[in-house]
Design a protein around this motif. Structure first.
Motif, short mmCIF file in Angstrom:
data_model
loop_
_atom_site.label_atom_id
_atom_site.label_comp_id
_atom_site.label_asym_id
_atom_site.label_seq_id
_atom_site.Cartn_x
_atom_site.Cartn_y
_atom_site.Cartn_z
N SER A 7 0.85 -1.19 0.00
CA SER A 7 0.00 0.00 0.00
C SER A 7 0.88 1.24 0.00
O SER A 7 2.10 1.15 0.18
CB SER A 7 -0.92 0.01 1.23
N GLY A 8 0.24 2.39 -0.21
CA GLY A 8 0.96 3.66 -0.14
C GLY A 8 1.23 4.32 -1.48
O GLY A 8 1.76 5.43 -1.52
N GLY A 9 0.87 3.63 -2.55
CA GLY A 9 1.08 4.23 -3.86
C GLY A 9 0.10 5.37 -4.12
O GLY A 9 -0.80 5.63 -3.32
N GLY A 10 0.31 6.05 -5.25
CA GLY A 10 -0.57 7.14 -5.61
C GLY A 10 0.04 8.00 -6.68
O GLY A 10 1.05 7.63 -7.29
N LEU A 11 -0.59 9.14 -6.89
CA LEU A 11 -0.13 10.12 -7.88
C LEU A 11 0.64 11.21 -7.15
O LEU A 11 0.13 11.79 -6.18
CB LEU A 11 -1.31 10.71 -8.63
N VAL A 12 1.85 11.50 -7.62
CA VAL A 12 2.67 12.52 -6.98
C VAL A 12 3.41 13.30 -8.06
O VAL A 12 3.71 12.76 -9.13
CB VAL A 12 3.66 11.87 -5.99
N GLN A 13 3.68 14.56 -7.79
CA GLN A 13 4.41 15.38 -8.75
C GLN A 13 5.90 15.07 -8.70
O GLN A 13 6.42 14.60 -7.68
CB GLN A 13 4.19 16.86 -8.44
N PRO A 14 6.61 15.32 -9.78
CA PRO A 14 8.07 15.14 -9.76
C PRO A 14 8.70 15.92 -8.61
O PRO A 14 8.31 17.07 -8.35
CB PRO A 14 8.50 15.69 -11.12
N ASN A 82 11.88 9.46 -2.07
CA ASN A 82 12.00 10.92 -2.16
C ASN A 82 12.50 11.33 -3.53
O ASN A 82 13.04 10.51 -4.29
CB ASN A 82 12.95 11.43 -1.08
N SER A 83 12.36 12.61 -3.84
CA SER A 83 12.84 13.15 -5.12
C SER A 83 12.38 12.30 -6.29
O SER A 83 13.16 11.93 -7.17
CB SER A 83 14.37 13.25 -5.10
N LEU A 84 11.11 11.99 -6.30
CA LEU A 84 10.57 11.08 -7.32
C LEU A 84 10.66 11.70 -8.71
O LEU A 84 10.52 12.92 -8.89
CB LEU A 84 9.14 10.71 -6.98
N LYS A 85 10.90 10.81 -9.68
CA LYS A 85 11.03 11.20 -11.08
C LYS A 85 9.97 10.48 -11.90
O LYS A 85 9.44 9.45 -11.47
CB LYS A 85 12.41 10.82 -11.60
N SER A 86 9.71 10.99 -13.08
CA SER A 86 8.71 10.35 -13.93
C SER A 86 9.08 8.91 -14.24
O SER A 86 8.21 8.05 -14.37
CB SER A 86 8.54 11.14 -15.23
N GLU A 87 10.37 8.64 -14.33
CA GLU A 87 10.81 7.27 -14.63
C GLU A 87 10.62 6.30 -13.46
O GLU A 87 10.85 5.10 -13.61
CB GLU A 87 12.27 7.24 -15.09
N ASP A 88 10.20 6.80 -12.31
CA ASP A 88 9.86 5.92 -11.19
C ASP A 88 8.44 5.39 -11.30
O ASP A 88 8.02 4.54 -10.49
CB ASP A 88 10.02 6.66 -9.86
N THR A 114 1.24 -2.03 -5.82
CA THR A 114 0.62 -0.73 -5.63
C THR A 114 1.16 0.22 -6.70
O THR A 114 2.37 0.24 -6.97
CB THR A 114 0.89 -0.19 -4.21
N GLN A 115 0.26 0.97 -7.32
CA GLN A 115 0.64 1.83 -8.45
C GLN A 115 1.25 3.13 -7.94
O GLN A 115 0.68 3.81 -7.08
CB GLN A 115 -0.59 2.14 -9.30
N VAL A 116 2.40 3.47 -8.49
CA VAL A 116 3.04 4.77 -8.25
C VAL A 116 3.11 5.51 -9.57
O VAL A 116 3.66 4.99 -10.55
CB VAL A 116 4.45 4.59 -7.66
N THR A 117 2.54 6.70 -9.61
CA THR A 117 2.55 7.52 -10.82
C THR A 117 3.16 8.88 -10.48
O THR A 117 2.67 9.57 -9.58
CB THR A 117 1.15 7.71 -11.39
N VAL A 118 4.23 9.22 -11.19
CA VAL A 118 4.91 10.50 -10.97
C VAL A 118 4.66 11.36 -12.21
O VAL A 118 5.18 11.06 -13.29
CB VAL A 118 6.41 10.31 -10.73
N SER A 119 3.87 12.38 -12.02
CA SER A 119 3.49 13.20 -13.16
C SER A 119 3.05 14.58 -12.69
O SER A 119 2.49 14.72 -11.60
CB SER A 119 2.34 12.54 -13.93
N SER A 120 3.30 15.57 -13.53
CA SER A 120 2.84 16.92 -13.21
C SER A 120 1.47 17.18 -13.83
O SER A 120 0.91 18.26 -13.67
CB SER A 120 3.86 17.96 -13.70
#
Length: 120
Positions: A7-14, A82-88, A114-120
Motif C-alpha cells: 500500500s501507499g502508492g498514488g499520484l505525486v508530482q516530480p 523521495n525526489s521522485l522522477k517520472s521514470e519511477d 501498488t501503483q506509483v505515478t509520478v506526473s505533473s
C-alpha cells in the motif's frame, strides 16, 4: 497461506515523496525485496533488506533517493521514496527471498502491487 499486501502508492508530482508499506500475513525473517514494473518493461529490483536489516541493497537508479526499512514487530517493510522522477512510475511489488538478492526469480509470495505515478 503466507502473503504480502502493498500500500501507499498514488499520484505525486516530480520531486515529491511517497512511503510504501509491505505488510506480511505472518512473521518472517526472510529478505524482503521491493520490485517495480513499468508498462512494456521487465520487472526490476529496487531494493531489498535482510531479516535483521544488516544487509541492504539498492538499484543504482534509486540510490540516495529511496530508503528501505523494516519493523519485524509489525511484519512490515517500508520504502521511503523521495525526489521522485517520472521514470519511477510503475507498479511496485514486494516479495520474500532466502538471501539478500535483487534477482526477481529468486523471490516468492508476491503481493498484488501498488501503483506509483509520478506526473505533473
Amino acid at each position: 497461506q503466507f502473503q504480502f499486501n502493498e500500500s501507499g502508492g498514488g499520484l505525486v508530482q516530480p520531486g515529491g515523496s511517497l512511503r510504501l508499506s509491505c505488510v506480511a500475513s505472518g512473521f518472517t525473517l526472510d529478505t524482503i525485496g521491493w520490485f517495480r514494473q513499468a508498462p512494456g518493461k521487465e520487472r526490476e529490483g529496487v531494493s531489498c533488506i535482510s531479516g535483521t536489516g544488516n544487509i541492504i541493497r539498492y538499484a543504482d537508479s534509486v540510490k540516495g533517493r529511496f530508503t528501505i526499512s523494516r519493523d519485524n514487530a509489525k511484519n512490515t517493510v517500508y520504502l521511503q521514496m523521495n525526489s521522485l522522477k517520472s521514470e519511477d512510475t510503475a507498479i511496485y511489488y514486494c516479495a520474500a527471498a532466502r538471501i539478500p538478492t535483487m534477482t526477481p526469480h529468486l523471490y516468492g509470495y508476491w503481493g498484488q502491487g501498488t501503483q506509483v505515478t509520478v506526473s505533473s
